[in-house]
Write an enzyme that holds these catalytic residues in place. Structure first.
Site, PDB file in Angstrom:
ATOM      1  N   HIS A   6       0.851  -1.188   0.000  1.00  0.00           N
ATOM      2  CA  HIS A   6       0.000   0.000   0.000  1.00  0.00           C
ATOM      3  C   HIS A   6       0.889   1.240   0.000  1.00  0.00           C
ATOM      4  O   HIS A   6       2.028   1.205   0.484  1.00  0.00           O
ATOM      5  CB  HIS A   6      -0.886   0.018   1.236  1.00  0.00           C
ATOM      6  CG  HIS A   6      -1.990  -0.984   1.215  1.00  0.00           C
ATOM      7  ND1 HIS A   6      -3.136  -0.820   1.954  1.00  0.00           N
ATOM      8  CD2 HIS A   6      -2.140  -2.159   0.554  1.00  0.00           C
ATOM      9  CE1 HIS A   6      -3.938  -1.850   1.762  1.00  0.00           C
ATOM     10  NE2 HIS A   6      -3.348  -2.689   0.909  1.00  0.00           N
ATOM     11  N   CYS A  66      -2.600  -0.211   7.365  1.00  0.00           N
ATOM     12  CA  CYS A  66      -1.832   1.032   7.280  1.00  0.00           C
ATOM     13  C   CYS A  66      -1.984   1.871   8.547  1.00  0.00           C
ATOM     14  O   CYS A  66      -1.017   2.459   9.021  1.00  0.00           O
ATOM     15  CB  CYS A  66      -2.234   1.814   6.040  1.00  0.00           C
ATOM     16  SG  CYS A  66      -1.766   0.969   4.505  1.00  0.00           S
ATOM     17  N   CYS A  96      -6.341   2.084   5.640  1.00  0.00           N
ATOM     18  CA  CYS A  96      -7.005   0.831   6.010  1.00  0.00           C
ATOM     19  C   CYS A  96      -6.473   0.380   7.375  1.00  0.00           C
ATOM     20  O   CYS A  96      -5.547   0.993   7.913  1.00  0.00           O
ATOM     21  CB  CYS A  96      -6.727  -0.225   4.940  1.00  0.00           C
ATOM     22  SG  CYS A  96      -5.015  -0.835   4.950  1.00  0.00           S
ATOM     23  N   GLU A 129       0.930   3.901   1.833  1.00  0.00           N
ATOM     24  CA  GLU A 129       1.420   4.321   3.146  1.00  0.00           C
ATOM     25  C   GLU A 129       2.580   3.452   3.623  1.00  0.00           C
ATOM     26  O   GLU A 129       3.553   3.968   4.176  1.00  0.00           O
ATOM     27  CB  GLU A 129       0.291   4.243   4.196  1.00  0.00           C
ATOM     28  CG  GLU A 129      -0.904   5.118   3.887  1.00  0.00           C
ATOM     29  CD  GLU A 129      -2.027   4.365   3.187  1.00  0.00           C
ATOM     30  OE1 GLU A 129      -3.200   4.643   3.504  1.00  0.00           O
ATOM     31  OE2 GLU A 129      -1.740   3.510   2.317  1.00  0.00           O
TER      32      GLU A 129
END
EC number: 3.5.4.33
Length: 167
Positions: free
Chosen positions: A56, A89, A86, A58
């Site tokens: 992801h 993260c 999410c 992040e």
């Protein structure tokens, strides 16, 4: 941090998101900014490219910032991301000790900073990042909507081709 600086950092996050979009990834981008204003981490979604669920925006930006500073602690740093983090993260943000998290679009399906759950507010955790929700929300939402609309159009065209025997 003044509003012009926030805008500039968010624009960098959008530039990262566009890199993801250009590679048919969900267009999410992130940047991490040190207390002195220097960008120390950048990332964009790479789950499909790398076939790795942890890739992801992040997470990638956090890893880069850790390497840049030579420490896992990102105290007093700020994260700018185009979509609400999410649970994975948000957990990484908490563990990295990031101070401020600015995000654009809300994520009603997987958002862990208020939409579905708010991990930043869990009292038992030893760190509580400050969340600034909805920064350039319309721009972030539109980027995601346009991407998914394009995906649906491709799927519809592929289905139509399959029905007509034009595989």
């Amino acid at each position: 941090m003044d509003s012009q600086a926030k805008k500039d950092y968010m624009e960098l996050a959008f530039a990262e998101a566009k890199k993801a979009e250009a590679q048919d990834e969900v267009p999410i981008g992130a940047v991490i900014v040190a207390p002195d204003g220097k960008v120390i981490g950048r990332g964009y979604n790479r789950r499909e490219l790398d076939q790795d669920a942890t890739q992801h925006a992040e997470i990638i930006a956090i890893r880069q910032a850790n390497q840049s500073l030579g420490t896992w602690r990102l105290e007093d740093c700020s994260l700018f991301v185009t979509l609400e983090p999410c649970p994975m993260c948000a957990g990484a943000i908490i563990n990295a000790r990031i101070k401020d998290v600015y995000f654009g679009a809300l994520d009603p399906k997987a958002g862990a900073v208020g939409s579905v759950v708010d991990l930043f507010a869990v009292e038992k955790f030893n760190h509580h990042p400050h969340a600034i929700r909805g920064l350039y929300r319309d721009q972030a939402s539109q980027l995601l909507k346009a991407f998914f609309q394009k995906i649906r159009q491709r799927q519809k065209a592929a289905k139509a081709n399959k029905k007509s025997g034009n595989n």
